[in-house]
Motif scaffolding. Sequence first.
Motif, PDB file in Angstrom:
ATOM      1  N   VAL A   1     -88.288  51.692  53.003  1.00 45.86           N
ATOM      2  CA  VAL A   1     -89.243  51.191  52.015  1.00 45.86           C
ATOM      3  C   VAL A   1     -88.536  50.321  50.971  1.00 45.86           C
ATOM      4  CG1 VAL A   1     -90.718  51.966  50.120  1.00 45.86           C
ATOM      5  CG2 VAL A   1     -90.927  53.035  52.368  1.00 45.86           C
ATOM      6  N   ALA A   2     -87.284  50.664  50.686  1.00 43.39           N
ATOM      7  CA  ALA A   2     -86.515  49.882  49.706  1.00 43.39           C
ATOM      8  C   ALA A   2     -86.116  48.522  50.268  1.00 43.39           C
ATOM      9  CB  ALA A   2     -85.269  50.654  49.278  1.00 43.39           C
ATOM     10  N   LEU A   3     -86.102  48.401  51.598  1.00 42.76           N
ATOM     11  CA  LEU A   3     -85.641  47.148  52.206  1.00 42.76           C
ATOM     12  C   LEU A   3     -86.769  46.294  52.775  1.00 42.76           C
ATOM     13  CD1 LEU A   3     -82.471  48.429  54.142  1.00 42.76           C
ATOM     14  CD2 LEU A   3     -82.575  47.396  51.861  1.00 42.76           C
ATOM     15  N   ALA A   4     -87.864  46.922  53.182  1.00 42.04           N
ATOM     16  CA  ALA A   4     -88.914  46.173  53.885  1.00 42.04           C
ATOM     17  C   ALA A   4     -90.271  46.375  53.234  1.00 42.04           C
ATOM     18  CB  ALA A   4     -88.966  46.602  55.352  1.00 42.04           C
TER      19      ALA A   4
ATOM     20  N   TYR B   1     -86.558  57.070  55.414  1.00 42.02           N
ATOM     21  CA  TYR B   1     -87.845  56.608  54.887  1.00 42.02           C
ATOM     22  C   TYR B   1     -87.647  55.782  53.614  1.00 42.02           C
ATOM     23  CZ  TYR B   1     -92.370  57.057  52.423  1.00 42.02           C
ATOM     24  OH  TYR B   1     -93.532  56.818  51.731  1.00 42.02           O
ATOM     25  N   TYR B   2     -86.922  56.335  52.641  1.00 42.17           N
ATOM     26  CA  TYR B   2     -86.777  55.649  51.357  1.00 42.17           C
ATOM     27  C   TYR B   2     -85.928  54.395  51.476  1.00 42.17           C
ATOM     28  CZ  TYR B   2     -89.364  59.309  49.133  1.00 42.17           C
ATOM     29  OH  TYR B   2     -90.378  60.158  48.784  1.00 42.17           O
TER      30      TYR B   2
ATOM     31  N   ALA C   1     -84.618  55.548  41.814  1.00 42.00           N
ATOM     32  CA  ALA C   1     -86.000  55.691  41.337  1.00 42.00           C
ATOM     33  C   ALA C   1     -86.830  56.479  42.348  1.00 42.00           C
ATOM     34  CB  ALA C   1     -86.621  54.321  41.084  1.00 42.00           C
TER      35      ALA C   1
ATOM     36  N   ASN D   1     -74.117  47.675  46.992  1.00 41.74           N
ATOM     37  CA  ASN D   1     -75.419  47.113  46.628  1.00 41.74           C
ATOM     38  C   ASN D   1     -76.040  47.907  45.484  1.00 41.74           C
ATOM     39  OD1 ASN D   1     -78.064  46.139  46.542  1.00 41.74           O
ATOM     40  ND2 ASN D   1     -78.061  45.663  48.733  1.00 41.74           N
TER      41      ASN D   1
ATOM     42  N   SER E   1     -80.239  51.340  42.652  1.00 39.53           N
ATOM     43  CA  SER E   1     -81.209  51.589  41.574  1.00 39.53           C
ATOM     44  C   SER E   1     -82.579  51.924  42.151  1.00 39.53           C
ATOM     45  CB  SER E   1     -81.347  50.360  40.674  1.00 39.53           C
ATOM     46  OG  SER E   1     -80.129  50.081  40.063  1.00 39.53           O
ATOM     47  N   VAL E   2     -82.971  51.188  43.174  1.00 39.00           N
ATOM     48  CA  VAL E   2     -84.268  51.463  43.816  1.00 39.00           C
ATOM     49  C   VAL E   2     -84.255  52.871  44.415  1.00 39.00           C
ATOM     50  CG1 VAL E   2     -85.836  50.786  45.677  1.00 39.00           C
ATOM     51  CG2 VAL E   2     -84.718  49.023  44.293  1.00 39.00           C
TER      52      VAL E   2
ATOM     53  N   THR F   1     -78.277  47.040  43.221  1.00 35.64           N
ATOM     54  CA  THR F   1     -79.733  46.928  43.062  1.00 35.64           C
ATOM     55  C   THR F   1     -80.430  47.913  43.996  1.00 35.64           C
ATOM     56  OG1 THR F   1     -79.437  44.595  42.601  1.00 35.64           O
ATOM     57  CG2 THR F   1     -81.678  45.317  43.057  1.00 35.64           C
TER      58      THR F   1
ATOM     59  N   VAL G   1     -86.733  60.582  42.955  1.00 37.79           N
ATOM     60  CA  VAL G   1     -87.568  61.507  42.184  1.00 37.79           C
ATOM     61  C   VAL G   1     -88.665  62.125  43.072  1.00 37.79           C
ATOM     62  CG1 VAL G   1     -89.194  61.618  40.237  1.00 37.79           C
ATOM     63  CG2 VAL G   1     -87.074  60.319  40.021  1.00 37.79           C
ATOM     64  N   MET G   2     -89.078  61.391  44.104  1.00 29.92           N
ATOM     65  CA  MET G   2     -90.113  61.888  45.024  1.00 29.92           C
ATOM     66  C   MET G   2     -89.519  62.764  46.127  1.00 29.92           C
ATOM     67  SD  MET G   2     -92.266  60.476  43.328  1.00 29.92           S
ATOM     68  CE  MET G   2     -92.237  59.138  42.138  1.00 29.92           C
TER      69      MET G   2
END
Lengths: 454, 454
Positions: free
Chosen positions: B116-119, B112-113, B300, B291, B296-297, B293, B303-304
């Motif tokens: 969302v980080a890619l698209a 899932y994460y 972040a 990768n 880093s995403v 960057t 945390v969820m």
Amino acid sequence: MVSQRGLQSITLESPMRRCASATNWTFYDPSENPTAPINLGVAHNDLLQDKLLEKISSSLTITRKDLDYNCAYGSIILRDRVASFVTRQFKTAEPLVADHVTAFTGAGAAVYYLSVALADPGESIMVIAPYYGMFDGDICGGTGISLFPVYLPTLEDNFVHENVLEEAFERAKKENVKVKALLVTNPDNPIGRCYSREGLETFARFASKHSIHLILDEVYALSTFSHLDTSLSADTVISAKEESDDPFTSILSLENLSDLIDPSLVHVIYGMSKDFALNGLRIGFILDQNNETLRSVLHASAVMSYISSITDRTISNFLSDSVWIDSYISTNRRLLADSYAKISIFFKDHGVRHLPVQAGHFVFIDLRPFLIQKNGGRPPTLKDEQELWQTLLDNGVYVAPGEAFRTKEHGFFRITFPLRSDLLELGLDRLYKTTVGFGENRVIKESQALKASK
Amino acid sequence: MVSQRGLQSITLESPMRRCASATNWTFYDPSENPTAPINLGVAHNDLLQDKLLEKISSSLTITRKDLDYNCAYGSIILRDRVASFVTRQFKTAEPLVADHVTAFTGAGAAVYYLSVALADPGESIMVIAPYYGMFDGDICGGTGISLFPVYLPTLEDNFVHENVLEEAFERAKKENVKVKALLVTNPDNPIGRCYSREGLETFARFASKHSIHLILDEVYALSTFSHLDTSLSADTVISAKEESDDPFTSILSLENLSDLIDPSLVHVIYGMSKDFALNGLRIGFILDQNNETLRSVLHASAVMSYISSITDRTISNFLSDSVWIDSYISTNRRLLADSYAKISIFFKDHGVRHLPVQAGHFVFIDLRPFLIQKNGGRPPTLKDEQELWQTLLDNGVYVAPGEAFRTKEHGFFRITFPLRSDLLELGLDRLYKTTVGFGENRVIKESQALKASK
């Protein structure tokens, strides 16, 4: 290389996250990290760590069943125990049952998933400000949701003026901001004050009038202490009278809630991190008694924040001993009161003003006089606050600046107090010496501050 | 009352979720739930439960530090041990280090994460089909991302035809679908087959050509067994030759990866749920070596999906004993091979065809002949498959229908096999009797099937 929302989640302005990142999350420990800054910036509570560690250790078990999938939003046992506990301690108007509880990996995750369940990209959540700075990331990180802060007139009291809310809503409308919810932290953070029953009623009427959701973050619900006589020792039982003076009122305890608002619009955030000082276990809850559709959405998203069967069972075991739990809460309040009394005296003795606290792990201090002194009478700017904050960090003490909570006036700092006394004293010593030196335009070198502290 | 994306997350079509929900996640247990269906539908592995339970129990500890915040994406100790383990077992071309590992609460959350980080909303992820049905919710639930399935020509082999990928990409373009990534499950699910090195190279070249990300879900990486001689007993050490015949190749093991694709586009999903049969502990990883960057995403968003300090420490302790871990993996492969041999013989003896399996917890069986028989020669429809599935459930056995994996041909079912033999035998008996009765248009009543099974 990454999505726009992914990029936004790491570039969004979150002063609290920026400050915390500057510490690299490494804090002073006399043996392990003697040169790292003392942590007076993160909300935590060490006062009952021995008792907690013992109780959690004895709650730590695993069964064969735990190897396989558990319920994503918490086992029925866990949710049942949370429901009983909250019903008892929050004095809810209607008893909670397991179905009313959805578990996530921490209150931050609960805030995130609740926000996404209520608001679409481009929509906004109105938040009473100053507000807990991690809301920036928890609510706005990659979600397309914005926060719309509403400032109560002064930091000195938190009386809820209906017209302040209405004016803010009008302003939002004019700015084409579509508000979907009002978010209130009670007891609040950073100031540590509780809203009165009347204040809560005003919030509810306001949310009802505009058909928006009302979210109460009540993670410090049972950490109130201002009603206790601090001259009593920690093991004294809280008397009935004192209990009735508890400044905290849960929105779930309002008997007349459904007269004020459709209760399916009202949702509460709770968790084990603050009242139980278990930040590391990552257990947060959304409490909702009247919105089945919302709960279905939360159940679906809980899969992305799936709590471990081990943690689920540990907390289920932990909460099963209600005598221990209730006694822990009483003792914790008493120790918080004592600890607060001490730090309050320290600041009074050193001529540092702070806002009065009713609950929580921190005190909001006013260092504006030192900044004004430094700058020959000029009112403090954000940059002044940032410079003092950085100087404090350089001198071995991490605190949370007002900026992290989006204060309008600059020069306030949030100081965590329920800590081991050796750490707290060392931290306060560094804080005070550095601040005085900063005010007098004397350069305090890290080595001096550290030396002075010893 | 809820957001559009919230509503979409509960109304989206996910046949696997729909089927699983029909069981209410309650399964047969001889003493606790004797009337619930036997679970041959969820991928799990009971073969080494005793050993695992013992090892996890002895890994279960908590320290004072664990009461406070841990790193959201896994402690440095955990990530370091995962990095060593993956480097050793996946035979990675470059060693992994802790920084390459981001932990989430399960591989589903990791998917899932990462998505969302890619698209961004409106964009799409191309997925090799049939595909693991929970991707529907994990990738499309509330994210605005769609899946674009690409079917290899037949179910019988999984040779990767470059032109199939290219044609799909062209079709996507024509339909204005913006593809951001290609998602491949290797070993695959539901069929349990591995892609060859050449297949992986084709995927990499294709992704590179179109500048899209390449995601490999390798959660069954170490559950390959087709290269083992199943006549050997479980405690026989796997010989060097057998190891070299392992059909699994990790994308991270390709020495020439950077000749094929910018390696910052390549990301791997892994977790403790499948190879270690620890579904309940909810530990998944994103492995990314190039990768920053993206990492880093992911940090972040972690945390969820913050893993509990207790689970973090437990898995850190668990992975520290590399001798035990490697021996567990060898033994597990051997037991999977034996267990697969048994179910394969059962199906052969009962005239049920299945696709050959190299890895994983399941076998994909072809029940089309029974559906064709029932309907006088008519090719099976989705409705026929659904009716048989429901009849099986009514008769006390839960299986995963082809629909859950979006098969184009109807009448396939995925059967989990590494189970306690009493459960498996009872389940297969119910499965076979019900299917035969269904094919012959005889109504099998639940009571009959249950009785016959005893």
